[in-house]
Design a protein around this motif. Structure first.
Motif, PDB file in Angstrom:
ATOM      1  N   LYS A 141       0.831  -1.210   0.000  1.00 22.06           N
ATOM      2  CA  LYS A 141       0.000   0.000   0.000  1.00 22.06           C
ATOM      3  C   LYS A 141       0.862   1.255   0.000  1.00 22.06           C
ATOM      4  CE  LYS A 141      -3.724  -2.119   2.693  1.00 22.06           C
ATOM      5  NZ  LYS A 141      -4.689  -1.978   3.786  1.00 22.06           N
ATOM      6  N   LEU A 186      -5.580 -10.532   4.510  1.00 18.65           N
ATOM      7  CA  LEU A 186      -6.628 -11.078   5.376  1.00 18.65           C
ATOM      8  C   LEU A 186      -7.737 -11.675   4.523  1.00 18.65           C
ATOM      9  CD1 LEU A 186      -6.977  -8.162   7.960  1.00 18.65           C
ATOM     10  CD2 LEU A 186      -5.816 -10.349   8.312  1.00 18.65           C
ATOM     11  N   GLU A 190     -15.894  -8.403   3.858  1.00 17.09           N
ATOM     12  CA  GLU A 190     -15.725  -6.994   4.232  1.00 17.09           C
ATOM     13  C   GLU A 190     -17.026  -6.359   4.721  1.00 17.09           C
ATOM     14  OE1 GLU A 190     -13.254  -4.324   1.813  1.00 17.09           O
ATOM     15  OE2 GLU A 190     -12.630  -6.124   0.730  1.00 17.09           O
TER      16      GLU A 190
HETATM   17  P1  AMP Z   1      -7.777   0.012   1.911  1.00 20.23           P
HETATM   18  O1  AMP Z   1      -7.756   1.302   1.132  1.00 20.23           O
HETATM   19  O2  AMP Z   1      -6.620  -0.196   2.813  1.00 20.23           O
HETATM   20  O3  AMP Z   1      -9.081  -0.337   2.549  1.00 20.23           O
HETATM   21  O4  AMP Z   1      -7.752  -1.098   0.774  1.00 20.23           O
HETATM   22  C1  AMP Z   1      -8.709  -1.148  -0.265  1.00 20.23           C
HETATM   23  C2  AMP Z   1      -9.216  -2.570  -0.428  1.00 20.23           C
HETATM   24  O5  AMP Z   1      -8.130  -3.483  -0.581  1.00 20.23           O
HETATM   25  C3  AMP Z   1      -9.977  -3.084   0.789  1.00 20.23           C
HETATM   26  O6  AMP Z   1     -11.299  -2.671   0.794  1.00 20.23           O
HETATM   27  C4  AMP Z   1      -9.817  -4.575   0.603  1.00 20.23           C
HETATM   28  O7  AMP Z   1     -10.728  -5.048  -0.381  1.00 20.23           O
HETATM   29  C5  AMP Z   1      -8.420  -4.700   0.068  1.00 20.23           C
HETATM   30  N1  AMP Z   1      -7.447  -4.888   1.169  1.00 20.23           N
HETATM   31  C6  AMP Z   1      -6.757  -3.926   1.820  1.00 20.23           C
HETATM   32  N2  AMP Z   1      -5.970  -4.458   2.784  1.00 20.23           N
HETATM   33  C7  AMP Z   1      -6.162  -5.782   2.739  1.00 20.23           C
HETATM   34  C8  AMP Z   1      -5.645  -6.881   3.500  1.00 20.23           C
HETATM   35  N3  AMP Z   1      -4.742  -6.703   4.455  1.00 20.23           N
HETATM   36  N4  AMP Z   1      -6.089  -8.117   3.195  1.00 20.23           N
HETATM   37  C9  AMP Z   1      -6.994  -8.308   2.206  1.00 20.23           C
HETATM   38  N5  AMP Z   1      -7.516  -7.323   1.450  1.00 20.23           N
HETATM   39  C10 AMP Z   1      -7.115  -6.068   1.718  1.00 20.23           C
END
Ligand code: AMP
Ligand code: GLY
Length: 413
Positions: A141, A186, A190
């Motif tokens: 990220k 993970l 969601e």
């Molecule tokens: P975020 O902006 O960090 O929420 O990431 C956007 C999307 O990526 C999330 O809504 C999840 O679908 C996916 N995502 C983010 N972090 C993870 C993680 N640690 N494990 C699995 N999917 C993730």
């Protein structure tokens, strides 16, 4: 009232404000083709804070509501408050919970909020070396704001190296990728939980489920959100009481200890895993498309809710909810989430049933309503059962046309 933003989220906020007897006039900056049916749209962009401030002072705006994160991260709330203006949203420091993923992960670690294991890096060599500490799949990220695009799920070392290099070396997301985090992947379902925070309390709104992938059956690339339902059935009473103890109470303690002076919405993105709820991310504003399914279920006056949150006196009893479900499907432009054409005529809106809510996102009113963005319309319906709401929505979507229209057919299934 002034609502900052131009998406379906802001249209839903303006629509809800317009139902309040306490509202006489609504402005929106910059607004869109749907918002302008309820509010006066002002041609000021969301990050042009000086001009927004000048406008709010000149017009004696009683309350400003900020939609998008970029203005919050830039510090719009601090500037409005300095001039004595009421504004709904966190200060710059609190907005860091969305503006920096490293900061938000440190916050979660410090207050023992369950989340994925992670490490942060700002040097290419260290990050590549750090991959050894994780198994695949893993998640890379960008630290800063990247319009929802800075998250890459990597299935092997090659994909992870490419993602890391694209961020740290090639600066694919500009300064947002100066730092990155690597995170454990993970597995689970969601859920989105938007919470009101007034400095003393954290009160969840009704839950929602976002459909982030472009195509049916959760296939295709990630998008800003292609549909949503509320409530999210997975968040039953038992899980909600665990979330209160394991997450919400700890978040509130952290906000208070760090003196973040948070007054607004804290959006908690959750992954419900076999071992319980884990926090994926914090956002410091209303979700999109979550707002388009949660606000139609709200029966209370939203002005009271905004003002009491700012004053630090919001309470659970203030929130009255319809027991109905709400479903929403997003109609997007051909090519979205990559490059897309704008300016295509939208027809059929006048034939939509009266109980269907059509929130505009990327639209513009010229001599007719035209497309003006990737996500164009969010079509929502309240119903006793999600199945019924879904049926109503798809019957009505069949009446709406623009060249290249694309949408998911499986929202709420
Ligand atoms: P975020 O902006 O960090 O929420 O990431 C956007 C999307 O990526 C999330 O809504 C999840 O679908 C996916 N995502 C983010 N972090 C993870 C993680 N640690 N494990 C699995 N999917 C993730
Ligand atoms: N729906 C997720 C977000 O608003 O960021």
């Amino acid at each position: 009232m002034l609502v900052i933003g131009n998406g379906a989220r802001e249209h839903a906020i303006v629509w809800k404000l317009a139902q309040s007897s306490k509202v006489t006039k609504i402005f929106s900056a910059p607004g869109n083709g749907g918002i302008e049916q309820l509010a006066q749209c002002i041609d000021i962009q969301v990050t042009d804070i000086d001009n927004l401030l000048y406008f709010a002072l000149k017009e004696n705006i009683e309350l400003t509501v900020v939609g998008p994160e970029c203005a919050l991260v830039e510090g719009i709330v601090d500037k409005f408050r300095e001039k004595g203006l009421k504004i709904f949203g966190p200060c710059k420091k609190g907005a860091m919970l969305e503006g920096s993923k490293r900061y938000s992960k440190e916050f979660m670690t410090k207050y023992e909020i369950p989340t994925a294991r992670y490490a942060s890096y700002n040097k290419l060599g260290d990050a590549l070396e750090g991959l050894k500490e994780f198994t695949f799949p893993l998640v890379v990220k960008a630290d800063g704001l990247a319009s929802g695009k800075g998250v890459v799920i990597c299935n092997n070392r090659e994909e992870a190296c490419d993602a890391i290099k694209s961020m740290i070396t090639d600066r694919k997301f500009g300064e947002a990728g100066r730092e990155i985090i690597i995170e454990e992947f993970l597995q689970g379902i969601e859920a989105s939980l938007m919470c009101l925070v007034d400095g003393n309390k954290i009160i969840p709104l009704e839950s929602a489920r976002d459909y982030k992938r472009l195509l049916d059956n959760d296939d295709g690339p990630n998008t800003g959100g292609m549909g949503c339902v509320s409530p999210n059935k997975i968040l039953d009473l038992k899980l909600m009481s665990e979330i209160k103890i394991e997450i919400l109470d700890k978040v509130l303690k952290g906000l208070q200890n760090e003196k973040l002076d948070f007054k607004g919405i804290l959006f908690i993105g959750l992954m419900i895993t076999a071992n319980g709820a884990r926090v994926l991310e914090f956002n410091v504003r209303f979700g999109d498309p979550e707002t388009e399914v949660v606000l139609p279920r709200l029966e209370s006056d939203i002005v009271d809710i905004f003002l009491k949150t700012i004053d630090g006196t919001i309470c659970q009893e203030e929130l009255r909810w319809s027991p109905k479900s709400c479903v929403c499907t997003v109609l997007a432009s051909e090519g979205y989430p990559e490059a897309y054409e704008k300016g295509r005529d939208i027809s059929g809106l006048e034939g939509v049933d009266r109980d269907i809510l059509v929130f505009h996102a990327g639209t513009k009113k010229e001599n007719c309503i035209r497309t003006n963005g990737g996500r164009v319309l969010a079509v929502a319906a309240l119903a006793d059962e999600i199945d019924h709401g879904r049926k109503k929505i798809y019957e009505n979507i069949n009446k709406i046309h623009f060249q290249g229209i694309q949408y998911r057919k499986d929202i709420g299934i």
